[in-house]
Scaffold this motif. Structure first.
Motif, mmCIF file in Angstrom:
data_model
loop_
_atom_site.group_PDB
_atom_site.id
_atom_site.type_symbol
_atom_site.label_atom_id
_atom_site.label_comp_id
_atom_site.label_asym_id
_atom_site.label_seq_id
_atom_site.Cartn_x
_atom_site.Cartn_y
_atom_site.Cartn_z
ATOM 1 N N SER A 98 0.810 -1.226 0.000
ATOM 2 C CA SER A 98 0.000 0.000 0.000
ATOM 3 C C SER A 98 0.839 1.269 0.000
ATOM 4 O O SER A 98 0.287 2.359 -0.145
ATOM 5 C CB SER A 98 -0.913 0.012 1.236
ATOM 6 O OG SER A 98 -1.667 -1.169 1.344
ATOM 7 N N PRO A 121 -2.798 8.628 0.366
ATOM 8 C CA PRO A 121 -3.287 8.259 1.705
ATOM 9 C C PRO A 121 -4.705 7.714 1.733
ATOM 10 O O PRO A 121 -4.985 6.734 2.437
ATOM 11 C CB PRO A 121 -3.188 9.590 2.472
ATOM 12 C CG PRO A 121 -2.070 10.320 1.803
ATOM 13 C CD PRO A 121 -2.159 9.954 0.349
ATOM 14 N N ALA A 122 -5.621 8.319 0.968
ATOM 15 C CA ALA A 122 -7.005 7.839 0.976
ATOM 16 C C ALA A 122 -7.096 6.425 0.426
ATOM 17 O O ALA A 122 -7.849 5.587 0.943
ATOM 18 C CB ALA A 122 -7.892 8.783 0.166
ATOM 19 N N GLN A 123 -6.325 6.133 -0.624
ATOM 20 C CA GLN A 123 -6.362 4.796 -1.218
ATOM 21 C C GLN A 123 -5.602 3.794 -0.363
ATOM 22 O O GLN A 123 -5.890 2.597 -0.409
ATOM 23 C CB GLN A 123 -5.788 4.829 -2.634
ATOM 24 C CG GLN A 123 -6.685 5.561 -3.615
ATOM 25 C CD GLN A 123 -6.243 5.354 -5.050
ATOM 26 O OE1 GLN A 123 -5.159 4.837 -5.318
ATOM 27 N NE2 GLN A 123 -7.082 5.768 -5.982
ATOM 28 N N GLN A 124 -4.628 4.258 0.404
ATOM 29 C CA GLN A 124 -3.935 3.361 1.323
ATOM 30 C C GLN A 124 -4.917 2.752 2.306
ATOM 31 O O GLN A 124 -4.891 1.544 2.569
ATOM 32 C CB GLN A 124 -2.842 4.121 2.083
ATOM 33 C CG GLN A 124 -1.613 4.435 1.262
ATOM 34 C CD GLN A 124 -0.577 5.195 2.060
ATOM 35 O OE1 GLN A 124 -0.835 5.648 3.165
ATOM 36 N NE2 GLN A 124 0.602 5.353 1.500
ATOM 37 N N LYS A 125 -5.812 3.584 2.856
ATOM 38 C CA LYS A 125 -6.794 3.091 3.814
ATOM 39 C C LYS A 125 -7.728 2.072 3.156
ATOM 40 O O LYS A 125 -8.079 1.053 3.753
ATOM 41 C CB LYS A 125 -7.596 4.261 4.383
ATOM 42 C CG LYS A 125 -6.755 5.226 5.208
ATOM 43 C CD LYS A 125 -7.597 6.386 5.728
ATOM 44 C CE LYS A 125 -6.753 7.355 6.548
ATOM 45 N NZ LYS A 125 -7.551 8.516 7.024
ATOM 46 N N LYS A 126 -8.126 2.337 1.902
ATOM 47 C CA LYS A 126 -9.013 1.414 1.202
ATOM 48 C C LYS A 126 -8.294 0.100 0.918
ATOM 49 O O LYS A 126 -8.871 -0.987 1.074
ATOM 50 C CB LYS A 126 -9.493 2.029 -0.112
ATOM 51 C CG LYS A 126 -10.439 3.202 0.066
ATOM 52 C CD LYS A 126 -10.888 3.751 -1.284
ATOM 53 C CE LYS A 126 -11.836 4.926 -1.113
ATOM 54 N NZ LYS A 126 -12.256 5.481 -2.427
ATOM 55 N N ILE A 153 -5.773 -1.243 2.561
ATOM 56 C CA ILE A 153 -5.594 -1.981 3.809
ATOM 57 C C ILE A 153 -6.902 -2.625 4.241
ATOM 58 O O ILE A 153 -6.939 -3.808 4.619
ATOM 59 C CB ILE A 153 -5.058 -1.045 4.913
ATOM 60 C CG1 ILE A 153 -3.608 -0.636 4.592
ATOM 61 C CG2 ILE A 153 -5.127 -1.709 6.271
ATOM 62 C CD1 ILE A 153 -3.038 0.388 5.551
ATOM 63 N N LEU A 154 -8.006 -1.863 4.155
ATOM 64 C CA LEU A 154 -9.299 -2.385 4.598
ATOM 65 C C LEU A 154 -9.783 -3.515 3.697
ATOM 66 O O LEU A 154 -10.054 -4.628 4.164
ATOM 67 C CB LEU A 154 -10.331 -1.259 4.632
ATOM 68 C CG LEU A 154 -11.753 -1.677 5.014
ATOM 69 C CD1 LEU A 154 -11.771 -2.280 6.409
ATOM 70 C CD2 LEU A 154 -12.695 -0.486 4.933
ATOM 71 N N ILE A 191 -5.184 -4.978 10.466
ATOM 72 C CA ILE A 191 -5.316 -3.624 9.929
ATOM 73 C C ILE A 191 -4.522 -2.629 10.777
ATOM 74 O O ILE A 191 -3.808 -1.769 10.246
ATOM 75 C CB ILE A 191 -6.799 -3.215 9.869
ATOM 76 C CG1 ILE A 191 -7.532 -4.044 8.802
ATOM 77 C CG2 ILE A 191 -6.946 -1.728 9.568
ATOM 78 C CD1 ILE A 191 -9.023 -3.791 8.742
ATOM 79 N N THR A 234 -1.322 -0.422 9.433
ATOM 80 C CA THR A 234 -1.324 1.039 9.476
ATOM 81 C C THR A 234 -0.101 1.565 10.213
ATOM 82 O O THR A 234 0.531 2.540 9.777
ATOM 83 C CB THR A 234 -2.607 1.543 10.172
ATOM 84 O OG1 THR A 234 -3.753 1.008 9.480
ATOM 85 C CG2 THR A 234 -2.671 3.054 10.157
ATOM 86 N N LYS A 278 3.077 3.841 8.499
ATOM 87 C CA LYS A 278 3.556 5.136 8.981
ATOM 88 C C LYS A 278 5.063 5.104 9.227
ATOM 89 O O LYS A 278 5.775 6.067 8.922
ATOM 90 C CB LYS A 278 2.821 5.511 10.267
ATOM 91 C CG LYS A 278 1.338 5.837 10.047
ATOM 92 C CD LYS A 278 0.657 6.186 11.365
ATOM 93 C CE LYS A 278 -0.820 6.512 11.135
ATOM 94 N NZ LYS A 278 -1.522 6.819 12.415
#
Length: 231
Positions: free
Chosen positions: A35, A40-45, A47-48, A150, A154, A158
């Motif tokens: 990821s 950043p927004a797509q990283q969360k998607k 990972i989820l 998750i 995350t 970081k």
């Protein structure tokens, strides 16, 4: 729901949670590495969705885990696939291409799901053993592992932004796991049992191979400097 009142249920559930904490560290590394190049927004998607997809496949695999891991050559094939994934992630360290957001997100999710599936063989065996055939416990334990993975992904993501060496260490970890997995394949278990030195040497070679091959391929992707005009 009477099983919720059973002390055995909660003891077994605690064992499953502990197994997931101990054995999901390398899975979290893969998710974070896959990821890291996304916004950043797509990283969360990534990972989820990647974690949830991986857990669903892990749940399916768990039901067949005891039988699957008795098949010869399965772990050898998985080890080869894991080496390939590790090299690809390592090579991405020098990738300067700006891929479309949708395709990058899809590729990251695909990498997460495939890598987690390959790396979860030992994990699902431990979970299946702890569940002892209790299907609600098995499902509950695997669902609980989603936030664990998750959160770990995350946190590692970081840290990668501040310490790029983690990318190299993560790729090396995949190579180590691949070598360790290969040495435990039933097809060579009898021979490998007497090769004590190889139980550490093969994983170490796997780690060095992934890092070296990934760096070499990354260096070949870098554009050559333009020739300076003569003065």
């Amino acid at each position: 729901m009477s099983f919720l009142l059973s002390p055995e249920f909660w003891i077994a559930l605690s064992q499953i949670i502990l197994i997931n904490i101990v054995l999901s560290g390398d899975n979290a590394v893969v998710i974070a590495m896959a990821s890291r190049s996304l916004p950043p927004a797509q990283q969360k998607k990534a990972i989820l969705f990647g974690s949830v997809g991986a857990i669903v496949l892990r749940l399916i695999l768990t039901f067949f885990a005891v039988y699957l891991l008795t098949l010869p050559y399965l772990k050898l094939v998985g080890a080869a696939l894991l080496l390939w994934i590790g090299i690809g992630l390592m090579k991405g360290e020098g990738d300067e291409e700006n891929l479309a957001g949708h395709s990058s997100l899809a590729a990251a999710i695909k990498t997460i799901v495939v890598a987690d599936l390959v790396m979860s063989l030992d994990n699902v065996i431990g979970v299946a053993a702890a569940a002892k055939g209790n299907i609600p416990l098995l499902v509950f334990g695997l669902v609980i592992s989603i936030p664990l993975i998750i959160f770990g992904s995350t946190l590692i993501l970081k840290l990668m932004g501040r310490f790029p060496i983690i990318i190299t260490l993560g790729a090396g970890l995949l190579g180590w796991v691949a070598g360790d997995m290969a040495m435990s394949d039933p097809a060579i278990a009898g021979w490998a049992a007497n090769q004590h030195a190889l139980h550490n040497a093969v994983p170490a070679l796997g780690a060095m191979f992934v890092v070296a091959a990934g760096k070499w391929l990354a260096s070949r992707q870098q554009p050559e400097p333009a020739n300076q005009p003569a003065t």
